[in-house]
Design an enzyme around this catalytic site. Structure first.
Site, PDB file in Angstrom:
ATOM      1  N   GLN A  10      -4.703  64.762  80.177  1.00 11.92           N
ATOM      2  CA  GLN A  10      -5.062  65.914  80.113  1.00 11.92           C
ATOM      3  C   GLN A  10      -4.080  66.358  79.906  1.00 11.92           C
ATOM      4  O   GLN A  10      -2.762  65.780  81.323  1.00 11.92           O
ATOM      5  CB  GLN A  10      -6.043  66.544  80.685  1.00 11.92           C
ATOM      6  CG  GLN A  10      -6.477  68.463  80.546  1.00 11.92           C
ATOM      7  CD  GLN A  10      -7.125  68.669  81.905  1.00 11.92           C
ATOM      8  OE1 GLN A  10      -8.211  68.344  81.703  1.00 11.92           O
ATOM      9  NE2 GLN A  10      -7.130  69.829  81.704  1.00 11.92           N
ATOM     10  N   SER A  95      -7.856  58.626  82.242  1.00 13.21           N
ATOM     11  CA  SER A  95      -8.548  59.388  82.860  1.00 13.21           C
ATOM     12  C   SER A  95      -9.346  60.271  81.610  1.00 13.21           C
ATOM     13  O   SER A  95     -10.028  59.567  81.417  1.00 13.21           O
ATOM     14  CB  SER A  95      -7.985  60.920  83.329  1.00 13.21           C
ATOM     15  OG  SER A  95      -8.652  61.587  84.145  1.00 13.21           O
ATOM     16  N   LEU A  96      -9.375  60.744  80.912  1.00 17.27           N
ATOM     17  CA  LEU A  96     -10.525  61.869  80.062  1.00 17.27           C
ATOM     18  C   LEU A  96     -10.235  60.654  79.266  1.00 17.27           C
ATOM     19  O   LEU A  96     -11.107  60.899  77.944  1.00 17.27           O
ATOM     20  CB  LEU A  96     -10.216  63.185  79.946  1.00 17.27           C
ATOM     21  CG  LEU A  96      -8.968  63.477  78.589  1.00 17.27           C
ATOM     22  CD1 LEU A  96      -9.509  63.686  76.676  1.00 17.27           C
ATOM     23  CD2 LEU A  96      -8.321  64.384  78.496  1.00 17.27           C
ATOM     24  N   ARG A 120     -18.089  67.150  82.321  1.00 14.44           N
ATOM     25  CA  ARG A 120     -16.927  66.405  82.956  1.00 14.44           C
ATOM     26  C   ARG A 120     -16.294  67.954  83.221  1.00 14.44           C
ATOM     27  O   ARG A 120     -15.837  68.090  84.715  1.00 14.44           O
ATOM     28  CB  ARG A 120     -16.242  65.367  82.272  1.00 14.44           C
ATOM     29  CG  ARG A 120     -15.611  64.987  83.444  1.00 14.44           C
ATOM     30  CD  ARG A 120     -14.523  63.531  82.859  1.00 14.44           C
ATOM     31  NE  ARG A 120     -14.131  62.819  83.473  1.00 14.44           N
ATOM     32  CZ  ARG A 120     -12.984  62.501  83.277  1.00 14.44           C
ATOM     33  NH1 ARG A 120     -12.158  63.754  82.941  1.00 14.44           N
ATOM     34  NH2 ARG A 120     -12.121  62.246  83.975  1.00 14.44           N
ATOM     35  N   HIS A 204      -9.125  63.438  91.000  1.00 15.64           N
ATOM     36  CA  HIS A 204      -8.906  61.607  90.637  1.00 15.64           C
ATOM     37  C   HIS A 204      -8.688  61.707  92.746  1.00 15.64           C
ATOM     38  O   HIS A 204      -8.736  61.042  93.038  1.00 15.64           O
ATOM     39  CB  HIS A 204      -7.883  60.983  90.284  1.00 15.64           C
ATOM     40  CG  HIS A 204      -7.966  61.368  88.868  1.00 15.64           C
ATOM     41  ND1 HIS A 204      -9.183  61.194  88.318  1.00 15.64           N
ATOM     42  CD2 HIS A 204      -8.409  61.937  88.086  1.00 15.64           C
ATOM     43  CE1 HIS A 204      -9.726  60.630  86.974  1.00 15.64           C
ATOM     44  NE2 HIS A 204      -8.684  61.589  86.819  1.00 15.64           N
ATOM     45  N   GLN A 253     -14.594  56.610  88.537  1.00 19.38           N
ATOM     46  CA  GLN A 253     -13.137  56.997  88.294  1.00 19.38           C
ATOM     47  C   GLN A 253     -12.730  59.077  88.416  1.00 19.38           C
ATOM     48  O   GLN A 253     -11.898  59.455  88.784  1.00 19.38           O
ATOM     49  CB  GLN A 253     -13.338  57.430  86.076  1.00 19.38           C
ATOM     50  CG  GLN A 253     -11.555  58.237  85.384  1.00 19.38           C
ATOM     51  CD  GLN A 253     -12.276  58.911  84.929  1.00 19.38           C
ATOM     52  OE1 GLN A 253     -12.472  59.804  84.290  1.00 19.38           O
ATOM     53  NE2 GLN A 253     -11.653  58.105  83.268  1.00 19.38           N
TER      54      GLN A 253
END
Length: 319
Positions: A10, A95-96, A120, A204, A253
């Site tokens: 992102q 991440s994503l 998510r 996170h 994560q």
């Protein structure tokens, strides 16, 4: 194999991303159509026409970035002869982007990935009331120094390292007051810059536990296959292939640190010399150069990048 396929996270989104590929290549258009069908809406209209504020919403940006990444890979497969199974020593995503990597490697279907990322994004946004959390970039401090800043700033609240991006770039996340303190403390510890980030939630960190719980439930309902190339996990900074392990690490994560610096260093240590950033933007390509001496980053996001990517892959095979 000396190539790794990496997938952005992102922040790399931009209105219009992927449109040129979809217009030029039916295999790319098919990916966008599949994502629209999975979500039951025309996400592609938002991706290509905006407005930017709507695309930036977490629940839109996450499946949108995945769609662009997988569409780009499909074009590389069709036009440049790329094969994850044959050519990638590893896949990895920020991440994503880890979900994009798994979709690209056939571990998750595109439809399941789109729905998981919609879940998510919504869960991460709902986990913490708007304004209660924050994230800040600490520039010019190594990871250990940034961790010390976070510990000093916490004072009974949450302040954690969210992203260890490498090149002296660490992002901290947590309660707003604690992150504000971290920004001020970092300035006294030698940071070149310390600044709050324009994000809508503290990703996170432990405050995301409700989102982790939501993802544990969502991931329990989908089929995960062994990926065609090993996945370098964000939270482990090492390779995994077992579906149950992948499922577990995707849940971890949400609240854990994205160990990108260590992930790139791990891949470089395993012989990877070329890192293909597949999808929107060039963020990961810039980071690679700061982390792995002599490594080549190749960003692939549009029709004009395909020929260069083909040449770079050929060079990787000859290395």
């Amino acid at each position: 194999m000396t190539a790794a396929f990496t997938f952005p996270g992102q922040g790399s989104q931009a209105v219009g991303m992927g449109k040129a590929l979809a217009d030029a290549f039916p295999v790319a258009r098919a990916v966008f159509d599949e994502v629209d069908a999975a979500l039951g809406e025309k996400l592609t209209a938002t991706i290509w026409d905006g407005p930017a504020e709507t695309l930036q919403l977490t629940e839109n940006a996450q499946p949108a970035l995945m769609a662009v990444s997988v569409a780009t890979l499909r074009v590389l497969e069709a036009e440049a002869g790329f094969s994850v199974a044959r050519d990638a020593a590893f896949v990895a995503g920020h991440s994503l982007g880890e979900y994009s990597a798994l979709a690209a490697a056939g571990s998750l279907t595109i439809s399941d990935t789109a729905r998981l990322l919609r879940t998510r994004g919504l869960a991460m946004q709902k986990a913490v009331p708007v304004g209660a959390g924050a994230m800040a970039a600490l520039l010019g401090l190594d990871y250990d120094a940034a961790m010390e800043v976070a510990r000093e700033a916490a004072q009974g609240q949450v302040c954690q390292a969210a992203n260890d991006n490498g090149g002296g770039q660490v992002v901290v996340s947590g309660d707003k007051a604690a992150v504000d303190r971290a920004v001020e403390i970092a300035k006294t510890k030698g940071a070149k810059r310390a600044m709050l980030l324009p994000v809508s939630a503290p990703f996170h960190c432990r405050l995301m536990q409700p989102a982790a719980d939501a993802m544990a439930e969502a991931l329990s309902k989908v089929t995960i296959k062994a990926p065609a190339a090993p996945l370098v996990s964000n939270v482990l900074a090492s390779a995994i292939t077992d579906p149950d392990d992948i499922r577990r690490r995707l849940v971890e994560q949400v609240t854990g640190t994205v160990r990108w610096r260590e992930s790139v260093a791990y891949m470089a240590g395993q012989g990877v010399t070329r890192f293909f950033e597949i999808g929107a933007g060039k963020v990961l390509t810039g980071l690679v150069k700061r982390i792995a001496d002599g490594a080549v980053g190749v960003a692939v996001g549009g029709p004009n990048d395909i020929a260069a990517a083909k040449d770079a892959l050929a060079a990787a095979k000859q290395a």
